[in-house]
Design an enzyme around this catalytic site. Structure first.
Site, PDB file in Angstrom:
ATOM      1  N   TYR A  54       4.901  18.140-108.183  1.00 12.48           N
ATOM      2  CA  TYR A  54       4.543  19.511-107.833  1.00 12.48           C
ATOM      3  C   TYR A  54       5.222  20.486-108.789  1.00 12.48           C
ATOM      4  CZ  TYR A  54       3.205  17.378-103.330  1.00 12.48           C
ATOM      5  OH  TYR A  54       2.658  16.596-102.343  1.00 12.48           O
ATOM      6  N   HIS A 122       3.705   8.042-104.095  1.00 12.54           N
ATOM      7  CA  HIS A 122       2.730   9.120-103.917  1.00 12.54           C
ATOM      8  C   HIS A 122       1.293   8.604-103.841  1.00 12.54           C
ATOM      9  CE1 HIS A 122       2.453  13.711-104.805  1.00 12.54           C
ATOM     10  NE2 HIS A 122       1.630  13.357-103.870  1.00 12.54           N
ATOM     11  N   SER A 201      -2.087  18.425 -95.091  1.00 12.83           N
ATOM     12  CA  SER A 201      -3.289  19.264 -95.016  1.00 12.83           C
ATOM     13  C   SER A 201      -3.894  19.258 -93.612  1.00 12.83           C
ATOM     14  CB  SER A 201      -4.335  18.816 -96.047  1.00 12.83           C
ATOM     15  OG  SER A 201      -3.890  19.071 -97.354  1.00 12.83           O
ATOM     16  N   PRO A 202      -3.078  19.444 -92.566  1.00 18.48           N
ATOM     17  CA  PRO A 202      -3.628  19.444 -91.205  1.00 18.48           C
ATOM     18  C   PRO A 202      -4.511  20.656 -90.919  1.00 18.48           C
ATOM     19  CG  PRO A 202      -1.352  20.167 -91.154  1.00 18.48           C
ATOM     20  CD  PRO A 202      -1.612  19.702 -92.565  1.00 18.48           C
ATOM     21  N   LEU A 203      -4.470  21.638 -91.823  1.00 12.61           N
ATOM     22  CA  LEU A 203      -5.316  22.828 -91.678  1.00 12.61           C
ATOM     23  C   LEU A 203      -6.488  22.791 -92.655  1.00 12.61           C
ATOM     24  CD1 LEU A 203      -2.507  25.504 -91.274  1.00 12.61           C
ATOM     25  CD2 LEU A 203      -3.844  24.380 -89.488  1.00 12.61           C
ATOM     26  N   GLY A 204      -6.805  21.592 -93.144  1.00 13.72           N
ATOM     27  CA  GLY A 204      -7.956  21.463 -94.039  1.00 13.72           C
ATOM     28  C   GLY A 204      -7.812  22.311 -95.285  1.00 13.72           C
ATOM     29  N   ARG A 205      -6.610  22.308 -95.888  1.00 12.13           N
ATOM     30  CA  ARG A 205      -6.306  23.118 -97.074  1.00 12.13           C
ATOM     31  C   ARG A 205      -6.575  24.594 -96.823  1.00 12.13           C
ATOM     32  NH1 ARG A 205      -5.606  18.724-100.172  1.00 12.13           N
ATOM     33  NH2 ARG A 205      -7.063  17.009 -99.926  1.00 12.13           N
ATOM     34  N   GLY A 206      -6.377  24.994 -95.588  1.00 11.72           N
ATOM     35  CA  GLY A 206      -6.547  26.380 -95.201  1.00 11.72           C
ATOM     36  C   GLY A 206      -7.921  26.728 -94.670  1.00 11.72           C
ATOM     37  N   PHE A 207      -8.894  25.864 -94.905  1.00 13.66           N
ATOM     38  CA  PHE A 207     -10.264  26.173 -94.500  1.00 13.66           C
ATOM     39  C   PHE A 207     -10.387  26.359 -92.992  1.00 13.66           C
ATOM     40  CE2 PHE A 207     -14.786  25.652 -93.834  1.00 13.66           C
ATOM     41  CZ  PHE A 207     -15.360  26.178 -94.982  1.00 13.66           C
TER      42      PHE A 207
END
Length: 317
Positions: A54, A122, A201-207
């Site tokens: 990162y 990773h 990504s539990p928020l779907g990358r913010g979507f």
């Protein structure tokens, strides 16, 4: 904040994904990111997730600075194995013994710590068999440089092979309302072996938050190239966001809180320990995510949410 157990490591059930503070989601802000990490610690979010890739080491340095003087409050996870030194288009997934050892030493230096609590591969290595990689990690544990071993984005077969070399504490995989790939084969293997899930990504990358303006994403934001965020796919996937938002509105909650509550509600069904590492670089969203820990979904709400993954348009990468 509830706690969860990954192998012999006790962590906050909700952690903080730090990747976006350095790369992939538009420009970051060093000072704001440091403040966000420290605010997380102040509020019981002690499980921090980073990786050497990162920002090409930037994120580990940032996290190390943020936790300086507070190491005993933190469960620190980082990763190795994605070699971008020849450029992103020629990156290599590595796992040979000497590379694993060098990667760990470099991460310890950047983080400014003596030991890493949870060290992940990773991605499955391309250059050697998984057994060599895990054996090298086991040696690092014996040397006192890491405490627990983890894998990221592996299938059931690789998990079992790795576990035969040394017990695996956690598998980190993308998991959310719209990404449930691991449920068919990987989750049963995790349950069998006593391996915990760290959902990224539990928020779907913010979507799934309903707050992402696709037209205003920074040019460096990788979602500009993500299939699910492309125009036709995004339009179709908006129906998923609307379903989440409808439940959120009825509960006077944010859609993000419903999406996170759904992830935690899957622990009993999957039969594994479930932790989550939603990423953010802003205190406002961190506080909102923390509040999701107090949300319990009803059977009727779960029945509405569970079928949504089948309606997703577009690959996740």
């Amino acid at each position: 904040m509830r706690s969860a157990t990954l192998g012999q490591l006790t962590v906050s059930a909700q952690g903080l994904g730090c990747m976006g503070m350095s790369e992939f989601y538009g420009p970051g802000d060093w000072d704001e990111s440091i403040a966000t990490v420290r605010h997380a610690l102040d509020n019981g979010v002690s499980f921090l997730d980073t990786a050497d890739v990162y920002g090409q080491g930037h994120n580990e340095v940032l996290v190390g600075r943020a936790i300086a003087g507070r190491r005993d409050e933190v469960q620190l996870a980082t990763k190795f194995g994605i070699d971008r030194s020849a450029g992103d288009h020629r990156r290599v997934l590595r796992g040979e013994r000497d590379y694993v050892k060098r990667s760990c030493e470099a991460s310890l230096l950047r983080l400014g710590v003596d030991v890493i609590d949870l060290y992940y591969v990773h991605r499955p290595p391309q250059d050697v068999e998984i057994e060599e990689t895990v054996q090298a990690m086991a040696e690092l544990k014996a040397e006192g440089k890491i405490r627990q071993l983890g894998l990221s984005e592996v299938d059931a077969s690789l998990l079992r092979r790795a576990h035969e070399v040394h017990p695996i504490a956690a598998v980190q995989s993308e998991y959310s309302l719209w990404t449930r790939d691991l449920e068919s084969e990987v989750a049963p293997a995790m349950r069998e072996l006593g391996v915990g899930l760290v959902a990224y990504s539990p928020l779907g990358r913010g979507f799934l938050t309903g707050t992402v303006d696709l037209k205003s994403l920074a040019g460096t934001d990788f979602r500009n190239r993500n299939p699910r965020f492309q125009s036709e796919a995004a339009a179709a996937n908006a129906a998923i966001v609307e379903a989440v938002a409808t439940i959120a509105e009825a509960r006077d909650l944010a859609p993000a809180q419903i999406a996170l509550a759904w992830v935690f509600a899957q622990a009993d069904r999957l039969g594994v320990t479930v932790t989550s590492i939603p990423g953010t670089k802003r205190i406002k969203w961190l506080d909102q995510n923390i509040a999701a820990m107090d949300v319990t979904l009803t059977d009727a709400e779960l029945a509405t949410l569970d079928p949504l993954a089948a309606k997703v348009v577009g690959a996740r990468y």
